[in-house]
Motif scaffolding. Structure first.
Motif, PDB file in Angstrom:
ATOM      1  N   SER A  55      17.122 -67.586  91.180  1.00  0.00           N
ATOM      2  CA  SER A  55      16.351 -66.601  90.575  1.00  0.00           C
ATOM      3  C   SER A  55      17.037 -65.368  90.685  1.00  0.00           C
ATOM      4  CB  SER A  55      15.002 -66.623  91.244  1.00  0.00           C
ATOM      5  OG  SER A  55      14.378 -65.571  90.757  1.00  0.00           O
ATOM      6  N   THR A  56      16.974 -64.494  89.588  1.00  0.00           N
ATOM      7  CA  THR A  56      17.977 -63.332  89.721  1.00  0.00           C
ATOM      8  C   THR A  56      17.073 -62.112  89.025  1.00  0.00           C
ATOM      9  OG1 THR A  56      18.956 -63.426  87.533  1.00  0.00           O
ATOM     10  CG2 THR A  56      20.010 -64.716  89.457  1.00  0.00           C
ATOM     11  N   ALA A  57      17.400 -61.168  88.653  1.00  0.00           N
ATOM     12  CA  ALA A  57      16.762 -60.132  87.911  1.00  0.00           C
ATOM     13  C   ALA A  57      16.410 -60.481  86.565  1.00  0.00           C
ATOM     14  CB  ALA A  57      17.488 -58.728  88.291  1.00  0.00           C
ATOM     15  N   ALA A  58      17.436 -61.347  86.074  1.00  0.00           N
ATOM     16  CA  ALA A  58      17.281 -61.580  84.608  1.00  0.00           C
ATOM     17  C   ALA A  58      16.666 -62.952  84.373  1.00  0.00           C
ATOM     18  CB  ALA A  58      18.929 -62.092  84.228  1.00  0.00           C
ATOM     19  N   GLY A  59      16.178 -63.379  85.484  1.00  0.00           N
ATOM     20  CA  GLY A  59      14.904 -64.794  85.302  1.00  0.00           C
ATOM     21  C   GLY A  59      15.503 -65.787  86.192  1.00  0.00           C
ATOM     22  N   SER A  60      15.201 -67.019  85.960  1.00  0.00           N
ATOM     23  CA  SER A  60      15.528 -67.939  86.881  1.00  0.00           C
ATOM     24  C   SER A  60      15.600 -69.407  85.971  1.00  0.00           C
ATOM     25  CB  SER A  60      14.176 -68.587  87.893  1.00  0.00           C
ATOM     26  OG  SER A  60      12.843 -68.531  86.996  1.00  0.00           O
ATOM     27  N   THR A  61      16.361 -70.152  86.994  1.00  0.00           N
ATOM     28  CA  THR A  61      16.666 -71.771  86.525  1.00  0.00           C
ATOM     29  C   THR A  61      16.695 -72.538  87.526  1.00  0.00           C
ATOM     30  OG1 THR A  61      18.477 -72.774  85.139  1.00  0.00           O
ATOM     31  CG2 THR A  61      19.148 -71.211  86.704  1.00  0.00           C
ATOM     32  N   PRO A 120      19.826 -66.888  84.339  1.00  0.00           N
ATOM     33  CA  PRO A 120      21.070 -67.386  84.931  1.00  0.00           C
ATOM     34  C   PRO A 120      21.258 -69.190  84.494  1.00  0.00           C
ATOM     35  CG  PRO A 120      19.187 -67.282  86.533  1.00  0.00           C
ATOM     36  CD  PRO A 120      18.655 -66.600  85.160  1.00  0.00           C
ATOM     37  N   GLN A 121      22.454 -69.439  84.428  1.00  0.00           N
ATOM     38  CA  GLN A 121      22.779 -70.659  84.017  1.00  0.00           C
ATOM     39  C   GLN A 121      23.611 -71.246  85.049  1.00  0.00           C
ATOM     40  OE1 GLN A 121      24.232 -70.923  80.173  1.00  0.00           O
ATOM     41  NE2 GLN A 121      24.972 -73.188  80.211  1.00  0.00           N
ATOM     42  N   ILE A 122      23.294 -72.541  85.366  1.00  0.00           N
ATOM     43  CA  ILE A 122      24.199 -73.137  86.477  1.00  0.00           C
ATOM     44  C   ILE A 122      24.981 -74.112  85.794  1.00  0.00           C
ATOM     45  CG2 ILE A 122      24.313 -74.816  88.469  1.00  0.00           C
ATOM     46  CD1 ILE A 122      21.484 -73.695  89.135  1.00  0.00           C
ATOM     47  N   LEU A 123      26.365 -74.206  85.745  1.00  0.00           N
ATOM     48  CA  LEU A 123      27.457 -74.980  85.146  1.00  0.00           C
ATOM     49  C   LEU A 123      27.809 -76.026  86.402  1.00  0.00           C
ATOM     50  CD1 LEU A 123      29.706 -72.456  83.531  1.00  0.00           C
ATOM     51  CD2 LEU A 123      27.589 -73.602  82.704  1.00  0.00           C
ATOM     52  N   ARG A 124      27.998 -75.702  87.367  1.00  0.00           N
ATOM     53  CA  ARG A 124      28.403 -76.612  88.469  1.00  0.00           C
ATOM     54  C   ARG A 124      28.330 -76.078  89.840  1.00  0.00           C
ATOM     55  NH1 ARG A 124      34.127 -79.283  87.323  1.00  0.00           N
ATOM     56  NH2 ARG A 124      32.868 -80.062  85.470  1.00  0.00           N
ATOM     57  N   ILE A 125      28.033 -76.931  90.846  1.00  0.00           N
ATOM     58  CA  ILE A 125      27.751 -76.963  92.288  1.00  0.00           C
ATOM     59  C   ILE A 125      29.019 -77.639  93.027  1.00  0.00           C
ATOM     60  CG2 ILE A 125      26.344 -76.947  94.194  1.00  0.00           C
ATOM     61  CD1 ILE A 125      24.217 -77.010  92.050  1.00  0.00           C
ATOM     62  N   TYR A 154      26.529 -68.464  84.960  1.00  0.00           N
ATOM     63  CA  TYR A 154      26.540 -67.432  84.563  1.00  0.00           C
ATOM     64  C   TYR A 154      25.132 -66.598  84.724  1.00  0.00           C
ATOM     65  CZ  TYR A 154      29.707 -69.193  80.827  1.00  0.00           C
ATOM     66  OH  TYR A 154      30.962 -69.751  80.296  1.00  0.00           O
ATOM     67  N   GLY A 155      25.168 -65.249  84.452  1.00  0.00           N
ATOM     68  CA  GLY A 155      23.858 -64.675  84.594  1.00  0.00           C
ATOM     69  C   GLY A 155      23.430 -64.335  85.869  1.00  0.00           C
ATOM     70  N   PHE A 156      24.402 -64.253  86.949  1.00  0.00           N
ATOM     71  CA  PHE A 156      23.888 -64.137  88.266  1.00  0.00           C
ATOM     72  C   PHE A 156      23.783 -62.755  88.875  1.00  0.00           C
ATOM     73  CE2 PHE A 156      26.273 -68.669  89.110  1.00  0.00           C
ATOM     74  CZ  PHE A 156      25.246 -69.061  88.847  1.00  0.00           C
ATOM     75  N   GLY A 157      24.531 -61.698  88.063  1.00  0.00           N
ATOM     76  CA  GLY A 157      24.608 -60.307  88.484  1.00  0.00           C
ATOM     77  C   GLY A 157      25.363 -60.258  89.584  1.00  0.00           C
ATOM     78  N   SER A 158      25.525 -58.705  90.076  1.00  0.00           N
ATOM     79  CA  SER A 158      26.698 -58.434  90.915  1.00  0.00           C
ATOM     80  C   SER A 158      25.951 -58.194  92.364  1.00  0.00           C
ATOM     81  CB  SER A 158      27.367 -57.285  90.283  1.00  0.00           C
ATOM     82  OG  SER A 158      26.475 -56.269  90.080  1.00  0.00           O
ATOM     83  N   ASP A 159      24.798 -58.219  92.563  1.00  0.00           N
ATOM     84  CA  ASP A 159      24.110 -57.841  93.421  1.00  0.00           C
ATOM     85  C   ASP A 159      23.538 -59.207  94.436  1.00  0.00           C
ATOM     86  OD1 ASP A 159      22.588 -56.669  95.808  1.00  0.00           O
ATOM     87  OD2 ASP A 159      21.353 -55.162  94.577  1.00  0.00           O
ATOM     88  N   PRO A 160      24.144 -59.617  95.483  1.00  0.00           N
ATOM     89  CA  PRO A 160      23.690 -60.754  96.251  1.00  0.00           C
ATOM     90  C   PRO A 160      22.284 -60.567  96.741  1.00  0.00           C
ATOM     91  CG  PRO A 160      25.397 -59.429  97.450  1.00  0.00           C
ATOM     92  CD  PRO A 160      25.293 -59.015  96.031  1.00  0.00           C
ATOM     93  N   THR A 161      21.819 -59.255  97.065  1.00  0.00           N
ATOM     94  CA  THR A 161      20.456 -58.842  97.511  1.00  0.00           C
ATOM     95  C   THR A 161      19.441 -59.371  96.523  1.00  0.00           C
ATOM     96  OG1 THR A 161      20.397 -56.514  96.974  1.00  0.00           O
ATOM     97  CG2 THR A 161      21.476 -57.379  99.066  1.00  0.00           C
ATOM     98  N   ARG A 162      19.603 -59.549  95.105  1.00  0.00           N
ATOM     99  CA  ARG A 162      18.812 -59.725  94.281  1.00  0.00           C
ATOM    100  C   ARG A 162      18.834 -61.154  93.616  1.00  0.00           C
ATOM    101  NH1 ARG A 162      18.392 -54.946  89.865  1.00  0.00           N
ATOM    102  NH2 ARG A 162      16.377 -55.856  89.480  1.00  0.00           N
ATOM    103  N   ILE A 163      19.708 -62.061  94.428  1.00  0.00           N
ATOM    104  CA  ILE A 163      19.602 -63.396  94.093  1.00  0.00           C
ATOM    105  C   ILE A 163      18.865 -64.394  94.833  1.00  0.00           C
ATOM    106  CG2 ILE A 163      21.026 -65.246  93.767  1.00  0.00           C
ATOM    107  CD1 ILE A 163      23.311 -63.183  93.028  1.00  0.00           C
TER     108      ILE A 163
END
Length: 708
Positions: free
Chosen positions: A631-637, A545-550, A568-577
């Protein structure tokens, strides 16, 4: 043991806490211009060891880099995925990398054999895209004649891009097509390099010209302009476009503050004085100045009328007319370019429903012509032997390469159009790499090997065009790319790395497996087709994942606020975030992609990035700044200190559609742009002030926000 008593030996000392360093593989191979499979570096505890271990890589071969970069830390009981990449020029052969782990006085090492192999992939065009977040509404405002926005520095191989939307000048390396600097310049609207190459002159939509040093990439000086008043009550004071001349002076398109109408002026930075050139060619400037273009030697400037008279004139560096005025006929000149020595000029001329590209000589007499489709930009090569024209026809984007002396067709190359928006080429380097504006970015188009292109052209679908659009750094994610007119693929690249298992399953779908990556975050996806076409999808895939703005980036320390995280890279399933703000978990409520959130944040159909948004409810926290961890299934940032917990929060409601906000510290006011006016909130009285017209607000805040 004697009869009279007993004795005992001292207890042995406790075992020393230590760690073991392990690699998942002792050897890897990597080809030039590619990445290696991942190698896991693990730290295992011995005898109660609990500390972290710093890992250092030694003896990396020339041209080889790692992700993560050395040194990096590994927690006990954990492992880190290590990926190596070899540049296209990396030395081939067999090498040994030392992997050293240290914690305090403890140290252990392991060896990794690395084989660097020669590149096996065919040479691909250098065409690339880089994001700037510029907008066409700012680059080419309605009613304002087209002008150049970029400048190329051949000594340092740097590209300077005026980005009016973001109030800055972006600087890129043309060698790597990557961003190297951002220079804050409010209202930056044009850029041009001086004849001696030491300065980039930046025109602005304010009353200011800015000089940037090409070596240090720092602002050297700022010049405030008093403007010109050719008619009482009419002031021309905004230097929208500045073209540097061989004598140190500049030709300036000088606009009115509240109108796109402009006059042509000669500016002398030594005295910071302006000279109105309208009287030198009144027939050309009846409706103000239209497009202007200088020659490569900075000795002359071609100026066109801002109307349908087809008038134009050629000026020298002293502001004298040396050719013309003359007319090409009834029609509009919308784009112009000059070659290196002023022996050829090209203009885009629209008349009677058709468009031509006349090629003119030094006396502005037509010597040749080319009939384009829909043209977007024109530029000569540095030596003047080639003339480049970015075009589109039936949706196919391409660059036409013409002979710079006769306008004869040499060939064509594919343009890196982004989501249907063609490039506006403005400059070229010594390797025939074209440089221009693109959809919310800049483009580098390789024209070294022009050829013929057949129709139809392939096109990548609207974002998110790749599914899934995220995966781990180690690669291995199976993805599907959507689009149209897909044919046999020569190669599919994620950033600079080639995908594996590429299969065209139909004209609208390509399947592939993501390669390992040396880059964290989003990368462009580029598809190269065997018929010569290519297509680009910017930021299409995110490695972790990549955070652009909060937004908002502050809330009550009691928690319970609704916050949205864009990236980017958050995925589509909120239960995996998992989202942490500070040390506490936030409640993840939902996640959406660009398709579902575009309308709510005002994105139009040309928006090319697969933006995603997580909506969370904040936890309670300690007053002050806090890190945000995703943190997501793809990694963390992690985004450091990007959210602030406040002890108290006050809310003030007002029915409105606010888009931009500016804080005026001296007056303690906040200015908010509404639909047709600017609202002003007084922080001392805690009230919205009576509605003011936008012009009144501009006057009140001129010293801090003249660009509002």
């Amino acid at each position: 043991m004697g009869c009279g008593g007993a004795s005992s030996s001292p207890a042995p000392p406790p075992p020393v806490a230590d760690f073991a360093l392990a690699l998942s593989s002792n050897s890897i191979s990597v080809a030039q211009g590619a990445t290696s499979p991942s190698v896991n570096v693990s730290v295992n505890a011995e005898n109660g060891f609990t500390a972290t271990v710093q890992v250092t890589l030694s003896a990396l071969p020339s041209g080889v880099t790692s992700n993560p970069a050395s040194p990096f830390t590994v927690a006990v009981g954990a492992s880190t995925s290590l990926i190596f990449g070899a540049s296209a020029s990396a030395t081939t052969g067999n090498f040994t990398i030392s992997v050293q782990g240290a914690s305090g006085t403890l140290s252990h090492s392991a060896s990794l054999a690395v084989a660097i192999q020669g590149a096996v992939s065919p040479a691909l065009p250098r065409t690339a895209y880089a994001r700037t977040d510029s907008t066409s509404a700012s680059d080419d405002p309605f009613g304002e004649p087209y002008h150049r926005h970029i400048a190329y520095d051949p000594v340092n191989k740097h590209l300077f891009v005026a980005n009016r939307a973001m109030n800055r000048v972006d600087v890129f390396s043309t060698a790597s097509q990557s961003s190297i600097a951002q220079i804050s310049i409010p209202g930056a609207s044009s850029a041009d390099i001086s004849a001696d190459g030491s300065t980039v002159w930046v025109g602005t939509s304010l009353e200011r010209i800015v000089a940037v040093d090409t070596s240090s990439l720092r602002i050297r000086s700022r010049y405030s302009l008093a403007g010109l008043t050719p008619v009482p009550g009419t002031v021309f004071s905004r230097p929208i476009e500045v073209l540097s001349l061989s004598n140190g002076k500049s030709m300036v398109r000088l606009c009115q503050p509240a109108s796109s109408q402009a006059l042509l002026a000669l500016w002398d930075p030594a005295s910071n004085s302006l000279t109105n050139l309208t009287s030198a060619a009144p027939a050309v400037f009846q409706q103000g100045v239209g497009v202007i273009a200088r020659t490569g030697d900075h000795s002359k400037v071609l100026a066109a009328a801002n109307d349908s008279t087809g008038e134009l004139a050629l000026f020298d560096s002293a502001g004298n007319v040396v050719a013309g005025p003359l007319t090409l006929g009834t029609g509009l000149i919308s784009i112009a370019a000059g070659n290196s020595d002023g022996s050829r000029f090209a203009v885009l001329f629209a008349a009677s429903g058709s468009t031509q590209l006349p090629l003119l000589d030094a006396s502005l007499k037509q010597v040749a012509a080319y009939v384009p489709a829909i043209a977007h930009g024109v530029v000569f090569s540095i030596d003047g032997n080639r003339l480049y024209l970015s075009e589109s026809s039936s949706g196919a984007p391409f660059v036409t390469v013409l002979d710079g002396h006769t306008a004869q067709l040499i060939g064509r190359v594919p343009d890196a159009a982004v989501q249907g928006v063609s490039s506006e080429i403005e400059d070229v380097d010594e390797t025939q790499l074209l440089l221009g504006l693109s959809n919310r970015g800049v483009v580098f188009v390789d024209t070294a090997t022009p050829t013929s292109l057949s129709s139809p052209a392939p096109a990548i679908g609207a974002a998110p065009s790749l599914q899934p659009s995220e995966g781990p750094l180690a690669g291995g994610t199976s993805v599907v790319l959507a689009g149209q007119n897909f044919t046999a693929v020569a190669q599919l690249k994620f950033g600079t790395q080639s995908a594996s298992g590429v299969t065209v399953s139909g004209p609208t779908q390509i399947q592939a497996t993501s390669p390992p990556s040396l880059t964290n975050g989003a990368v462009n996806l580029t598809a190269y087709f065997q018929n010569g076409w290519l297509a680009v999808a910017p930021d299409a895939f995110s490695y972790s994942p990549q955070i652009l703005r909060i937004l908002p980036n502050a809330g009550s320390n009691a928690g319970g606020d609704s916050v949205q995280i864009y990236g980017y890279g958050f995925g589509s399933d909120p239960t995996r975030i998992t989202v942490k703000i500070g040390s506490a978990n936030a409640i993840v409520q939902k996640v959406g992609n660009v398709t579902s959130i575009a309308a709510s944040i005002g994105l139009d159909a040309s928006y090319p990035f697969p933006l995603e948004r997580i909506t969370v409810q904040t936890p309670a926290g300690t007053s002050g700044k806090a890190d945000v961890f995703v943190s997501t299934a793809a990694g963390s940032t992690m985004s450091a200190e990007s959210f602030q917990f406040l002890q108290s929060v006050q809310s003030y409601a007002k029915p409105a559609l606010f888009k931009f906000l500016l804080y005026d510290q001296r007056r303690q006011r906040i200015y908010l742009t509404n639909i047709d006016h600017v609202d002003v909130f007084d922080l001392q009285q805690n009230i919205f002030l009576p509605r003011s017209s936008p012009r009144a607000v501009l006057l009140q805040t001129r010293d801090c926000a003249a660009w509002l």
